[in-house]
Design an enzyme around this catalytic site. Structure first.
Site, PDB file in Angstrom:
ATOM      1  N   GLU A  84     -58.167   4.155  65.782  1.00 12.16           N
ATOM      2  CA  GLU A  84     -58.850   5.438  65.680  1.00 12.16           C
ATOM      3  C   GLU A  84     -59.407   5.634  64.268  1.00 12.16           C
ATOM      4  O   GLU A  84     -58.658   5.556  63.289  1.00 12.16           O
ATOM      5  CB  GLU A  84     -57.884   6.579  66.004  1.00 12.16           C
ATOM      6  CG  GLU A  84     -58.531   7.951  65.875  1.00 12.16           C
ATOM      7  CD  GLU A  84     -57.531   9.088  66.063  1.00 12.16           C
ATOM      8  OE1 GLU A  84     -57.943  10.236  66.173  1.00 12.16           O
ATOM      9  OE2 GLU A  84     -56.298   8.803  66.068  1.00 12.16           O
ATOM     10  N   GLU A 141     -51.260 -25.102  42.854  1.00 14.14           N
ATOM     11  CA  GLU A 141     -50.748 -24.465  41.629  1.00 14.14           C
ATOM     12  C   GLU A 141     -51.392 -25.034  40.380  1.00 14.14           C
ATOM     13  O   GLU A 141     -51.525 -24.353  39.364  1.00 14.14           O
ATOM     14  CB  GLU A 141     -49.231 -24.632  41.541  1.00 14.14           C
ATOM     15  CG  GLU A 141     -48.441 -23.900  42.611  1.00 14.14           C
ATOM     16  CD  GLU A 141     -48.200 -24.756  43.838  1.00 14.14           C
ATOM     17  OE1 GLU A 141     -47.356 -24.377  44.648  1.00 14.14           O
ATOM     18  OE2 GLU A 141     -48.863 -25.812  43.959  1.00 14.14           O
ATOM     19  N   GLY A 157     -46.118 -27.585  47.058  1.00 13.83           N
ATOM     20  CA  GLY A 157     -45.643 -27.528  45.669  1.00 13.83           C
ATOM     21  C   GLY A 157     -46.480 -28.360  44.729  1.00 13.83           C
ATOM     22  O   GLY A 157     -47.611 -28.749  45.046  1.00 13.83           O
ATOM     23  N   GLU A 184     -46.361 -26.958  10.734  1.00 15.20           N
ATOM     24  CA  GLU A 184     -47.206 -25.799  11.043  1.00 15.20           C
ATOM     25  C   GLU A 184     -46.506 -24.475  10.714  1.00 15.20           C
ATOM     26  O   GLU A 184     -45.333 -24.282  11.008  1.00 15.20           O
ATOM     27  CB  GLU A 184     -47.558 -25.846  12.526  1.00 15.20           C
ATOM     28  CG  GLU A 184     -48.432 -24.684  12.990  1.00 15.20           C
ATOM     29  CD  GLU A 184     -48.623 -24.676  14.498  1.00 15.20           C
ATOM     30  OE1 GLU A 184     -49.311 -23.768  14.987  1.00 15.20           O
ATOM     31  OE2 GLU A 184     -48.060 -25.566  15.166  1.00 15.20           O
ATOM     32  N   GLY A 221     -47.984 -28.444  18.390  1.00 18.45           N
ATOM     33  CA  GLY A 221     -47.840 -29.788  17.842  1.00 18.45           C
ATOM     34  C   GLY A 221     -48.990 -30.190  16.944  1.00 18.45           C
ATOM     35  O   GLY A 221     -49.562 -31.281  17.088  1.00 18.45           O
ATOM     36  N   HIS A 253      40.044 -11.287 -68.963  1.00 17.23           N
ATOM     37  CA  HIS A 253      41.423 -10.961 -69.330  1.00 17.23           C
ATOM     38  C   HIS A 253      42.170 -10.196 -68.235  1.00 17.23           C
ATOM     39  O   HIS A 253      43.390 -10.072 -68.287  1.00 17.23           O
ATOM     40  CB  HIS A 253      41.458 -10.173 -70.654  1.00 17.23           C
ATOM     41  CG  HIS A 253      40.983  -8.760 -70.533  1.00 17.23           C
ATOM     42  ND1 HIS A 253      39.696  -8.374 -70.795  1.00 17.23           N
ATOM     43  CD2 HIS A 253      41.662  -7.625 -70.174  1.00 17.23           C
ATOM     44  CE1 HIS A 253      39.588  -7.072 -70.611  1.00 17.23           C
ATOM     45  NE2 HIS A 253      40.793  -6.593 -70.235  1.00 17.23           N
ATOM     46  N   ASP A 264      35.289 -13.626 -72.911  1.00 16.35           N
ATOM     47  CA  ASP A 264      35.982 -12.758 -71.950  1.00 16.35           C
ATOM     48  C   ASP A 264      35.026 -12.407 -70.796  1.00 16.35           C
ATOM     49  O   ASP A 264      34.493 -11.296 -70.684  1.00 16.35           O
ATOM     50  CB  ASP A 264      36.469 -11.494 -72.654  1.00 16.35           C
ATOM     51  CG  ASP A 264      37.383 -10.649 -71.759  1.00 16.35           C
ATOM     52  OD1 ASP A 264      37.811 -11.172 -70.698  1.00 16.35           O
ATOM     53  OD2 ASP A 264      37.631  -9.489 -72.113  1.00 16.35           O
ATOM     54  N   SER A 310      38.222  -1.872 -68.198  1.00 20.88           N
ATOM     55  CA  SER A 310      37.970  -3.277 -68.518  1.00 20.88           C
ATOM     56  C   SER A 310      37.253  -3.976 -67.362  1.00 20.88           C
ATOM     57  O   SER A 310      37.565  -3.764 -66.182  1.00 20.88           O
ATOM     58  CB  SER A 310      39.293  -3.999 -68.794  1.00 20.88           C
ATOM     59  OG  SER A 310      39.868  -3.525 -69.983  1.00 20.88           O
TER      60      SER A 310
END
Length: 684
Positions: free
Chosen positions: A63, A137, A154, A226, A276, A475, A526, A623
């Site tokens: 609806e 991914e 995966g 660094e 790095g 004496h 004496d 004396s």
């Protein structure tokens, strides 16, 4: 009506359906017959981790209303809540007010359908299906620091050569912990040195060498770690710990300098962030034996004497002059001890100490005092005498020497000073009187005056000329040489043997000849000395008179006044109780020659002095008493110049006195030859 109102107020019925399969279908209740009024239905979809969800609506008929306030379907996914949706879709997209499909990268989605209490028309609701969709991914979040490998459900992180995957399975670092260096010298660098060091690493190196040795660190000039944006050491950090001391954190381009000799264990900690960017550091370490102090004990003497001592070195310890080596465990003194430098940099010398030699209490002075605060090496003792009756002769200040002897300061002489009696002091005033017709003396007027009583009954006087000798007439001892002496008195009452000065012996001049009955009187030489058995303690009432100076042998000048004292006969009493005194002048010898001696002719010589004046004279019982004159060079002193010897039968004019100056040599010789006392050895 009440029932209808009650129904309107009831909340819609609700339920939740959990969907866990990798795919599935679901629809509104009673689909396609039309959904019921006043309801709430939720579908919670959850697929395995690593998958997303794709939701598709195959049919929709809900609806319509403003803002979908009446009936609606609402989607919640990826922590986002989509707005409620309503309307119809029968293949005409223009009538459908929301997307046909929904996608989520997460593995969870919630779908909620709500209807109000009434519908004006019949609406069939919706039908939908979902399916689990693999999520890449690696593209969406790039979770790996090096390489990301996607797979259905995966992903897997991998690292460049030389790196290993850390415990979180995402970051790559290097293996740089757990290495222990045990050699006495070596080299340690940051990972990949001199190339850029590895990011996301926590390096821990340990240098551990034998105890008793120390580690020295030397950084090479090429140093690059660094800093953060503010120049602080928070991005990449190098720290060094040794024992309880920490060095660092270090960073930047300047190589640190650690000058300390560290312990035998050194920990090096190096941590890096995800960048790095630095090229790292290089440490060359070496070692040396741990050193012990060059001073082992206070006041020690070491053999051998070196500028430094290393672990395992041994030395023989003695103490410097004035100190003795003490074995604190055995509680005894020893000549030397062998001690060793231990691995902790200390000597095993706690058993020993160098203690100052102890001279013991300095010898005490007779009639003197010691003033000493300590009896050990280099402490001082100051002697003083009991003034004003004694005077110090010799060195007053003595030091405890290294030989454990008390010696005079600045010398090696340990001869003690003497407290010599002060002679000739008197409290007499200038008033005069007579012995024969004289006046009583007070205590302290003539402190040298003593009273003699021989065992055959003769009484006479004498003069204390030191603290152990009495000068008197020879004496008095014609009959007996044993006598009792009392001194320090003016009152004869209450005399007792217990109060007498103890007598040891009497010494008569060797040329004196005792008086013979019927012969002409001869009082030549004496003079006698009485030695006390113990030295008398001098004070205000008992102190000596001075002897003449050497060389004073000539006749006394006529007119010189001197004091005569005694307990002899006076004009009113044969035996007075109080000591009498008078002042009489020296006169020519012819005054004495012209007197009546009961027809006898006494011998007169230059060894005699004539003194007196009409009405003032010595008499029987005087004396041996002194004839005392003031010292012309020291008016406060009094000198004995004569000894009461003899006179005419009738007193009250002139008397003959032994000339003391003529016998000074014999007096000094006798006192020196016989002047020792048994108690002198107890002066310590």
């Amino acid at each position: 009506m009440w029932l209808s109102l009650f129904l309107l107020l009831l909340p819609p019925a609700s339920s939740t359906i959990s969907l866990r399969d990798l795919q599935g279908r679901f629809a509104t209740p009673d689909y396609p017959q039309g959904y019921p009024n006043d309801m709430s239905q939720t579908w919670e979809i959850k697929v395995p981790s690593g998958y997303g969800i794709q939701l598709s609506f195959t049919y929709i008929d809900i609806e319509p209303s403003a803002n979908c306030a009446y009936d609606n379907v609402q989607i919640q996914a990826d922590e986002a809540l989509y707005p409620p949706s309503c309307g119809s879709w029968t293949g005409d997209w223009k009538k459908f007010h929301f997307p046909r499909e929904y996608h989520t990268s997460g593995n969870w989605m919630r779908v909620t359908f709500r209807s109000d209490f009434s519908n004006e028309e019949r609406y069939t609701g919706f039908s939908a299906y979902y399916t689990a969709v693999d999520v890449n991914e690696c593209e969406e979040s790039n979770p790996c620091s090096h390489f990301c490998n996607n797979h259905i459900g995966g992903f897997l992180c991998t690292c460049r050569p030389g790196y290993v995957l850390q415990e979180n399975q995402r970051l790559c670092g290097v293996r740089c912990s757990g290495e222990i260096f045990t050699r006495f010298k070596g080299l340690i660098t940051s990972p990949n040195y001199p190339e850029h060091y590895a990011e996301n690493s926590k390096c821990h190196y340990t240098i551990r060498i034998e105890q008793g040795f120390q580690i020295m660190l030397n950084f090479t000039s090429h140093f690059n770690i660094e800093r953060d944006a503010f120049g602080q050491c928070t991005a990449d950090v190098l720290k060094i710990t040794s024992g309880q001391k920490e060095y660092g954190p270090f960073c930047g381009n300047r190589a640190p300098v650690i000058r300390d000799h560290l312990s035998n264990v050194v920990e090096i900690h190096f941590s890096t962030n995800g960048e790095g960017e630095g090229t790292g550091w290089k440490i060359m370490y070496s070692s040396t034996a741990k050193q012990c102090p060059v001073e082992i004990l206070e006041h020690n003497v070491l053999q051998p004497k070196n500028s430094d001592y290393d672990y395992k070195d041994s030395v023989r310890v003695r103490c410097e002059s004035g100190y003795e080596l003490h074995d604190n465990v055995r509680n005894q003194y020893i000549d030397s001890a062998m001690v060793h430098c231990q691995k902790d940099g200390t000597w095993n010398s706690s058993w020993y100490s160098c203690r100052p030699v102890d001279c013991g209490n300095p010898m005490a002075l007779r009639n003197g005092k010691r003033n000493v605060t300590s009896t050990v090496y280099q402490f001082l003792n100051t002697y003083s005498c009991d003034e004003p009756y004694y005077k110090l002769e010799g060195n007053a200040i003595f030091e405890c020497a290294a030989t454990a002897d008390w010696v005079a300061v600045g010398t090696s002489d340990g001869t003690l000073p003497n407290c010599k009696p002060v002679c000739g002091r008197t409290a007499i005033s200038d008033d005069t009187g007579r012995v024969f017709g004289g006046k009583p003396a007070r205590l302290g007027y003539f402190p040298w005056q003593v009273r003699l009583r021989t065992y055959d009954g003769k009484v006479g006087g004498g003069a204390l000329v030191s603290d152990g000798w009495i000068l008197t007439a020879a004496h008095l001892f014609d009959g007996s040489r044993q006598t009792t002496v009392h001194g320090g008195i003016v009152n004869l009452q209450g005399l007792s043997p217990e109060k007498a000065l103890p007598v040891e012996d009497a010494f008569l001049h060797p040329n004196y000849r005792p008086q013979a009955d019927g012969s002409e009187p001869n009082f030549e030489h004496d003079v006698a000395l009485v030695k006390l058995r113990a030295r008398a303690k001098l004070g205000a009432n008992l102190s000596p008179v001075c002897l003449p100076a050497a060389g004073e042998t000539s006749p006394l000048r006529a007119g010189r006044l001197g004091y005569i004292t005694g307990w002899g006969k006076t004009e009113v009493r044969d035996r007075p109780i109080f000591l009498q005194y008078a002042e009489v002048p020296v006169v020519g010898m012819d005054k004495c020659r012209g007197l009546d001696y009961r027809g006898k002719r006494p011998r007169f010589t230059d060894n005699m002095v004539c003194a007196g004046q009409p009405g003032t004279d010595s008499c029987q019982g005087d004396s041996g008493g002194p004839f005392v004159l003031r010292d012309l060079r020291h008016p406060s002193r009094h000198v004995v110049r004569g000894i009461v010897s003899f006179g005419p039968q009738q007193c009250g004019s002139y008397g003959v006195y032994t000339h003391v100056g003529r016998y000074l040599a014999w007096i000094v010789k006798t006192m020196r030859e016989h002047g020792s006392w048994e108690d002198e050895e107890t002066r310590a």
